[in-house]
Design a protein around this motif. Structure first.
Motif, short mmCIF file in Angstrom:
data_model
loop_
_atom_site.label_atom_id
_atom_site.label_comp_id
_atom_site.label_asym_id
_atom_site.label_seq_id
_atom_site.Cartn_x
_atom_site.Cartn_y
_atom_site.Cartn_z
N PHE A 104 -49.02 90.38 98.38
CA PHE A 104 -49.97 89.55 97.65
C PHE A 104 -50.52 88.50 98.60
N GLN A 105 -51.81 88.55 98.86
CA GLN A 105 -52.41 87.62 99.82
C GLN A 105 -53.63 86.94 99.23
N PRO A 106 -53.39 85.87 98.47
CA PRO A 106 -54.51 85.21 97.79
C PRO A 106 -55.40 84.45 98.75
N ALA A 107 -56.70 84.56 98.53
CA ALA A 107 -57.70 83.83 99.32
C ALA A 107 -58.60 83.08 98.35
N PRO A 108 -59.27 82.03 98.82
CA PRO A 108 -60.15 81.27 97.93
C PRO A 108 -61.15 82.17 97.21
N TYR A 109 -61.38 81.85 95.96
CA TYR A 109 -62.37 82.59 95.17
C TYR A 109 -63.62 81.74 95.19
N GLU A 110 -64.71 82.29 95.69
CA GLU A 110 -65.85 81.46 96.02
C GLU A 110 -66.43 80.64 94.87
N HIS A 111 -66.35 81.19 93.66
CA HIS A 111 -67.09 80.56 92.58
C HIS A 111 -66.32 79.45 91.87
N ASP A 112 -65.00 79.41 92.06
CA ASP A 112 -64.22 78.50 91.21
C ASP A 112 -62.85 78.26 91.83
N ALA A 113 -62.55 76.98 92.09
CA ALA A 113 -61.31 76.64 92.79
C ALA A 113 -60.05 76.92 91.97
N ARG A 114 -60.22 77.20 90.68
CA ARG A 114 -59.04 77.45 89.85
C ARG A 114 -58.59 78.91 89.93
N PHE A 115 -59.32 79.69 90.72
CA PHE A 115 -58.98 81.11 90.85
C PHE A 115 -58.78 81.46 92.31
N VAL A 116 -58.11 82.57 92.56
CA VAL A 116 -57.99 83.12 93.91
C VAL A 116 -58.21 84.62 93.84
N ARG A 117 -58.56 85.21 94.98
CA ARG A 117 -58.67 86.66 95.02
C ARG A 117 -57.57 87.18 95.93
N ASP A 118 -56.83 88.15 95.41
CA ASP A 118 -55.78 88.80 96.21
C ASP A 118 -56.46 89.80 97.14
N THR A 119 -56.46 89.49 98.43
CA THR A 119 -57.21 90.34 99.35
C THR A 119 -56.53 91.68 99.58
N LYS A 120 -55.30 91.81 99.11
CA LYS A 120 -54.62 93.11 99.20
C LYS A 120 -54.97 93.97 98.00
N GLY A 121 -54.66 93.45 96.81
CA GLY A 121 -54.90 94.25 95.60
C GLY A 121 -56.35 94.19 95.15
N GLY A 122 -57.08 93.17 95.60
CA GLY A 122 -58.49 93.07 95.25
C GLY A 122 -58.78 92.31 93.97
N MET A 123 -57.76 91.95 93.23
CA MET A 123 -58.00 91.34 91.92
C MET A 123 -58.03 89.82 91.96
N VAL A 124 -58.67 89.26 90.96
CA VAL A 124 -58.77 87.80 90.83
C VAL A 124 -57.67 87.30 89.91
N TRP A 125 -57.05 86.19 90.31
CA TRP A 125 -55.98 85.57 89.52
C TRP A 125 -56.32 84.10 89.29
N HIS A 126 -55.98 83.62 88.11
CA HIS A 126 -55.99 82.18 87.86
C HIS A 126 -54.75 81.59 88.50
#
Lengths: 159, 159, 159, 159
Positions: free
Chosen positions: A6-28
């Motif tokens: 699991f490698q979360p990276a900043p989600y461009e549109h909203d600081a309350r979310f991240v994108r897991d660059t491995k699985g590809g999904m967005v998490w709160h």
């Protein structure tokens, strides 16, 4: 069992979310620190107390989606948990800062599932992964269709 | 999901155990009542608090088998939980008397599993079913073989 | 602060009570053991979790007096706590067996007080002493006179 | 018993503090919301769970003063609670936002006291007031003088 990659990276549109660059999904995500009250005599968090963190993740996701759980309830819907599970990979120690990551997993006619991953906020290490499965009911406890607002939040969850 | 068909009957040799006449297996049991402290605003037990009842079942099983957990620990063995799961069938309400049924499910080289079923002590209704999976470790947290005493309790568990 | 000089002896009429041969008063008592769930990273019981033991003492006293709290509530009376206090003398450790001693302290028109003393069940050492002060209310939260049944239990409490 | 007349106003030098314009004193504050996990079947927070909020107030005060509790402990000092008390004025309900106000009350050679006031974050209503009294000990539990860093925090607490 091994921790998920699991490698979360900043989600461009909203600081309350991240994108897991491995699985590809967005998490709160929401942060929290471990209190004495959460620990047991091993020094780490008591296994049952992780569900408090999951609850915090879930209600914060709903609130940040613009629809606090209290309002869902005011509309006459209740979402009791009827199944849950948890895998522990590393201990979560006293005073550790954590990120609680939460996302919808699946929406079915009368049920809704949430997934959770807790990481150490400084090291990024994945500490545990779990899920809760909820049944939509009315105030009398009868299963009903998931309410339209929750369906809307589900459908608008970032991708 | 449906509750398991669980019909405990007296176990002839020891009042602390019952035999499930459906599944055929023997379970340890211990009674408890729900306190205010266990409930949440729904009026029933908060989902995470069932694990307290499971802990009570597990340590009482060990104690009733003649080897309290504290002694296992004094011997240098720790059994942290690394996986758990729970299915809820009916709410467990304030002041409800319950039976907590516990049994060993599986013993492997470095892990041991417990199964739990909680029933309403007056109606016999099955309220939930769960499991915990434990890893044998030494005091430093390194996985080790399950200690001989626990293996002995496992092997001598009534059948 | 020093622990009170508390020396409970069997109460001739009923095994659920003891008489403090120092103070002269009769106390209800119920046994319990410390679980992992009660402890924190110090190894002993987390300071807030003693109130769970006090709750167990209080509801067991009421039940043993023939009138479970659930019935009091069914009659429309609620007894929220509006003041409490606790003095800790010695730690209560994991797996320690304890006696929870409870008694009525004072009954006034709309309030009722309970006193608690927890001792180590094997050594007899006094571990803590506390109290809770309750206000009689109706279901809407309005203060009302203490209900007649509770007054009866108070008046019939062993002396 | 009546709630104290508490009217916090912004503290000019630091947003993490407020000044009570009635009593004149400065308090640290931190916000929190009530979870399901905190409540009991009355719908409001279970009386013992307020001490979790007090713990959060206390450790956040210490952290915001530049010296986290974990570091105090690393230096060999432990501060077990040996007395506490709590007055409840109004229920704290599910999802309510609160301010937890904390301040040092008194420093003596081997003890230190904290005071707490919780208010509803939207209405400002005072919900409860409490205190905890801690004893400075070394790792073996022997009372010792309060450590110099804690004394420094005490002496530098805003006035």
């Amino acid at each position: 069992m091994r921790a998920p990659d699991f490698q979360p990276a900043p989600y461009e549109h909203d600081a309350r979310f991240v994108r897991d660059t491995k699985g590809g999904m967005v998490w709160h995500r929401v942060g929290q620190r471990v209190l004495f009250a959460d620990t047991d005599r091993t020094g780490a968090v008591y296994h049952a107390n992780y569900f408090r963190f999951f609850e915090l993740g879930r209600v914060t996701l709903l609130r940040d989606s613009g629809f606090p759980l209290r309002q869902v309830e005011a509309d006459g819907f209740v979402y009791p948990i009827f199944q849950l599970g948890l895998d522990y990979f590393r201990p979560l120690d006293y005073d550790d800062p954590m990120w609680i990551h939460t996302r919808f997993r699946e929406l079915r006619p009368v049920t809704i599932d949430f997934d959770y991953i807790i990481t150490h906020a400084e090291t990024g290490v994945v500490l545990c992964r779990g899920f809760t499965r909820h049944c939509a009911t009315n105030r009398k406890g009868r299963p009903v269709a998931v309410d339209p607002v929750t369906v809307g939040i589900f459908n608008n969850f970032p991708v």
